[in-house]
Design a protein around this motif. Structure first.
Motif, PDB file in Angstrom:
ATOM      1  N   THR A 145       2.545   1.429  -3.215  1.00 36.68           N
ATOM      2  CA  THR A 145       2.112   0.618  -1.667  1.00 36.68           C
ATOM      3  C   THR A 145       1.075   0.156  -1.625  1.00 36.68           C
ATOM      4  O   THR A 145       0.573  -1.014  -1.399  1.00 36.68           O
ATOM      5  CB  THR A 145       2.996   1.175  -0.683  1.00 36.68           C
ATOM      6  OG1 THR A 145       4.156   1.411  -0.740  1.00 36.68           O
ATOM      7  CG2 THR A 145       2.642   0.412   0.573  1.00 36.68           C
ATOM      8  N   ASP A 158      -0.396  -3.795  -1.692  1.00 38.47           N
ATOM      9  CA  ASP A 158      -1.079  -4.359  -0.656  1.00 38.47           C
ATOM     10  C   ASP A 158      -2.291  -4.996  -0.815  1.00 38.47           C
ATOM     11  O   ASP A 158      -2.543  -6.068  -0.317  1.00 38.47           O
ATOM     12  CB  ASP A 158      -0.882  -3.314   0.448  1.00 38.47           C
ATOM     13  CG  ASP A 158       0.468  -3.001   1.292  1.00 38.47           C
ATOM     14  OD1 ASP A 158       1.171  -3.796   0.978  1.00 38.47           O
ATOM     15  OD2 ASP A 158       0.602  -1.874   1.847  1.00 38.47           O
ATOM     16  N   SER A 168       2.437  -6.299  -8.948  1.00 37.89           N
ATOM     17  CA  SER A 168       1.555  -6.742  -7.921  1.00 37.89           C
ATOM     18  C   SER A 168       0.605  -8.128  -8.375  1.00 37.89           C
ATOM     19  O   SER A 168       0.468  -9.258  -7.826  1.00 37.89           O
ATOM     20  CB  SER A 168       0.889  -5.827  -7.136  1.00 37.89           C
ATOM     21  OG  SER A 168       0.025  -5.345  -7.945  1.00 37.89           O
TER      22      SER A 168
END
Length: 272
Positions: free
Chosen positions: A125, A129, A175
Motif C-alpha cells: 500500500t 500510494d 503501481s
C-alpha cells in the motif's frame, strides 16, 4: 477562395511559428535526466524555465547551469515534492510572480518502486500510494493549478511524460505500470476537456533511456537488453526525449492534441 480558406492562410504565420522564445514553462523533475535536458533545451530556445524538483542544491545547480550558459534570469528554482498539493501551488505562484505568465507545463517528475501483489499489505500500500501520487495525481493537480494562466496564453501546451510501461509491462512494478497507463488516459481526458479552450495536451512514452533511474543497471545488462529488444540497438539519451517535448510545445504544433507518442527506438513495435 472560401472565407474559411482565407482565414487559414491569414493565420499561417502563427501556424508555422517554431519558436517558444519568451514563453514560460514549468518542468517538474527538472533537476536531472529528461527534465534537466528539457530545461536546458527550452532555455536555449529563449524560454524561461521553472525547475521544480526535490533537493534545493540539485535544483539550484541546474538553475545556475542555465543562467550561466544561456543568459541570466532564464531559470527559476522551486524545490518541490510534486505529491504535496501545497508545494505544487507554491510552484505555480512563484512562476506567475516571477514571469507573469505560464505557457507550458511539462509533467516530467516520476518514480518507481518494487511493487507486487505478494508484498505484505503495508509495504504494498505504501509503494502503491506513493507511486500513483507522484506519477499520476500530481500531473492532474499541476494542470489544474496552472490552468488560469494557460488559458491566457496564445499557445498553451501540456506535455505529460509517461513511459512505455503504459503500453507494455513487466512483473513486479504494478503501481508503476498502472500510474503510467493512467497518465496516457489522463492525457486523453484533458485533451478533450481543454482542447476547446485552446490548450493542447499530449503524452510522451520514453522507452529505455540513460537517466539516473537506470544508472543502477550494469552497462553490460543494458547493452544486452537494447540489442535484444530495441530495433535501434541502444538506449536513448535524455536529450532525444527533450526534443520531442519541444516539438509538442511549439506554436506550430497546434493541431497535435491527445497524442501518446513512444520515444523508444521502436521497442514497443517489435514482435520478436
Amino acid at each position: 477562395m472560401t472565407a474559411e480558406a482565407t482565414t487559414k492562410y491569414d493565420e499561417l504565420p502563427q501556424l508555422l511559428n517554431r519558436s517558444i522564445s519568451g514563453e514560460t514553462a514549468i518542468i517538474t523533475g527538472g533537476a536531472s535526466g529528461m527534465g534537466r535536458a528539457t530545461a536546458h533545451l527550452f532555455a536555449s530556445e529563449g524560454a524561461k524555465v521553472v525547475i521544480a524538483d526535490l533537493g534545493a542544491d540539485r535544483v539550484q545547480k541546474v538553475v545556475d547551469e542555465i543562467n550561466t550558459r544561456f543568459g541570466a534570469e532564464l531559470a527559476l528554482g522551486a524545490e518541490c515534492d510534486v505529491a504535496d498539493l501545497d508545494q505544487l501551488r507554491k510552484v505555480v505562484e512563484s512562476a506567475a510572480t516571477w514571469s507573469g505568465r505560464i505557457d507550458i507545463v511539462v509533467n516530467n517528475a516520476g518514480m518507481g518502486r518494487p511493487n507486487a501483489l505478494t508484498q505484505p499489505e503495508d509495504e504494498f500500500t505504501e509503494a502503491w500510494d506513493r507511486v500513483l501520487a507522484v506519477n499520476l495525481s500530481s500531473q492532474a493537480q499541476l494542470v489544474r493549478l496552472a490552468l488560469p494562466y494557460l488559458l491566457k496564453s496564445d499557445a498553451a501546451r501540456v506535455v505529460n511524460i509517461a513511459s512505455t510501461e503504459a503500453i507494455v509491462a513487466q512483473s513486479g512494478l504494478v503501481s508503476y505500470a498502472a500510474s503510467k497507463t493512467g497518465v496516457a488516459g489522463l492525457t486523453r481526458g484533458l485533451a478533450v476537456e481543454l482542447g476547446r479552450q485552446g490548450v493542447t495536451v499530449n503524452c510522451i512514452c520514453p522507452g529505455p533511456i540513460d537517466t539516473p533511474m537506470t544508472k543502477g543497471h550494469p552497462d553490460e545488462a543494458k547493452e544486452i537488453y537494447a540489442r535484444r529488444r530495441v530495433p535501434l540497438r541502444r538506449y536513448g539519451i535524455p536529450e532525444e526525449v527533450a526534443q520531442m517535448t519541444l516539438n509538442l510545445c511549439l506554436p506550430s504544433a497546434s493541431y497535435v492534441n491527445g497524442a501518446v507518442i513512444p520515444v523508444d527506438g521502436g521497442m514497443t513495435i517489435r514482435h520478436t
